[in-house]
Design a protein around this motif. Sequence first.
Motif, PDB file in Angstrom:
ATOM      1  N   VAL A  49       5.415  48.722 -27.979  1.00 18.50           N
ATOM      2  CA  VAL A  49       6.353  49.770 -28.326  1.00 18.50           C
ATOM      3  C   VAL A  49       6.180  51.099 -27.910  1.00 18.50           C
ATOM      4  N   ILE A  50       5.517  51.620 -26.661  1.00 26.35           N
ATOM      5  CA  ILE A  50       5.549  52.597 -26.237  1.00 26.35           C
ATOM      6  C   ILE A  50       6.159  51.747 -24.888  1.00 26.35           C
ATOM      7  N   ALA A  51       6.029  50.897 -24.461  1.00 23.39           N
ATOM      8  CA  ALA A  51       6.372  50.500 -23.075  1.00 23.39           C
ATOM      9  C   ALA A  51       8.511  50.281 -23.649  1.00 23.39           C
ATOM     10  N   GLN A  52       8.234  49.769 -24.989  1.00 25.93           N
ATOM     11  CA  GLN A  52      10.191  49.501 -25.575  1.00 25.93           C
ATOM     12  C   GLN A  52      10.837  51.419 -25.778  1.00 25.93           C
ATOM     13  N   ASN A 337      17.612  53.985 -34.679  1.00 30.03           N
ATOM     14  CA  ASN A 337      16.916  52.800 -35.298  1.00 30.03           C
ATOM     15  C   ASN A 337      17.391  51.492 -35.311  1.00 30.03           C
ATOM     16  N   THR A 338      19.022  51.522 -34.981  1.00 31.75           N
ATOM     17  CA  THR A 338      19.293  50.817 -34.562  1.00 31.75           C
ATOM     18  C   THR A 338      18.449  49.260 -33.428  1.00 31.75           C
ATOM     19  N   ASN A 339      17.897  50.494 -32.580  1.00 34.15           N
ATOM     20  CA  ASN A 339      17.465  49.826 -31.255  1.00 34.15           C
ATOM     21  C   ASN A 339      16.379  49.780 -31.573  1.00 34.15           C
ATOM     22  N   ALA A 340      15.721  49.771 -32.637  1.00 32.32           N
ATOM     23  CA  ALA A 340      14.031  50.220 -32.331  1.00 32.32           C
ATOM     24  C   ALA A 340      13.165  48.692 -31.912  1.00 32.32           C
ATOM     25  N   PRO A 343      13.233  43.681 -32.517  1.00 31.34           N
ATOM     26  CA  PRO A 343      13.754  43.369 -33.959  1.00 31.34           C
ATOM     27  C   PRO A 343      13.222  42.249 -34.700  1.00 31.34           C
ATOM     28  N   ASP A 344      13.052  41.086 -34.015  1.00 28.04           N
ATOM     29  CA  ASP A 344      12.207  39.613 -35.113  1.00 28.04           C
ATOM     30  C   ASP A 344      11.436  40.185 -35.935  1.00 28.04           C
ATOM     31  N   VAL A 345      10.778  40.845 -35.297  1.00 26.96           N
ATOM     32  CA  VAL A 345       9.488  41.620 -36.339  1.00 26.96           C
ATOM     33  C   VAL A 345       9.832  42.107 -37.317  1.00 26.96           C
ATOM     34  N   LEU A 346      10.365  43.467 -37.098  1.00 25.41           N
ATOM     35  CA  LEU A 346      10.866  44.433 -37.714  1.00 25.41           C
ATOM     36  C   LEU A 346      11.279  43.557 -39.586  1.00 25.41           C
TER      37      LEU A 346
END
Length: 372
Positions: A49-52, A337-340, A343-346
């Motif tokens: 998450v931090i890397a993203q 939020n669109t680029n959270a 995406p697959d996991v969410l």
Amino acid sequence: MAEPVRVRRLTDQEGQQLQRIVRRGSTNTVRYRRAMMLLASAGGNRVPVIAQLVQADEDTVRDVIHRFNEIGLACLDPRWAGGRPRLLSTDDEDFVVQTATTRPAKLGQPFTRWSIRKLLAYLRKVHGRVIRIGREALRCLLARRGVTFQRTKTWKKSTDPDYDAKLDRIEHVLDRFPDRTFAFDEFGPLGIRPTAGACWAEQGRPDRLLATYHRTHGVTYFHGCYSVGDDTLWGINRRRKGTANTLAALRSIWAARPDGAPVYVILDNLSAHNGKKILRWTKNNNVHLCFTPTNASWANPIETHFGPLRQFTLANSNYPNHTVQTRALHAYLRWRNTNARHPDVLAAQRMERARIRSEKGLRWGGRPGLAA
């Protein structure tokens, strides 16, 4: 299974300094991104998450976290290799740096700070270890090791008697119930005025913003809510802080998990957050408030995400009024939020929650909107 990589518990001073770097964004890019990595990790975010969030490699994030756990905030300034061999050994350099950063009174010297001359004279006659180095070489050594001549600053330590207990509770809900944990805080005050920032421009020709002499629009406060499990940020601008606005934000959080199971909200202990009306509503709706320690708002996971919000919507801006400013904030939140993350996991998480809701016959309105 190996434990996830995570920063150790931050001290008050470390948390406040990291929060200051992320909020102001006035330091160099390396320090800003590394501070975001550490503050995000302290907020319970995992390495992917931090890397993203900072657009960095996962191994880089792990290296920064491990380095912080070893040497603290010194990891914000990387030590680049190269150059001619050093004339002093590493132990001698460490001794020089340790001496320079120690108050002279502790070493029996009759003054409150070092000068280059006084430090050099002390190093040449210290008992049991003689360091022979020139004045300019000593100056360069201290600069290379990140020791500079600075003005003394003061800082306030949290006086909360339940400091450790509150941090333990926050860490517990972030580790055990991330999908049901949210964060809430106000961001502001937000005024209508030209705000300096940074942008790409021709060399020597930065963008210029028209200055104003009068502030006639007042201020607003962004009431932000953050879902730790979904990595979703939403909120709305209000003219002031207050119990009614806080309760409206808590209702929007509760609407994101309307299945009746416990919901955990991390927030600071502002008087507008713990009124009798709020405490009565949370008790009736199975919402548990996790207050951060006094003067330790850095422990709130939403603080990490307020930094980019300021940099990409307020810095380098000149909005004509609060309506336009609010629309810009909401447009950024929709893009964010669109680029959270993942995406697959969410999507899989949302599908699973939708299946559970349909089995229980609950009516669901989708992801919480941008209004409280």
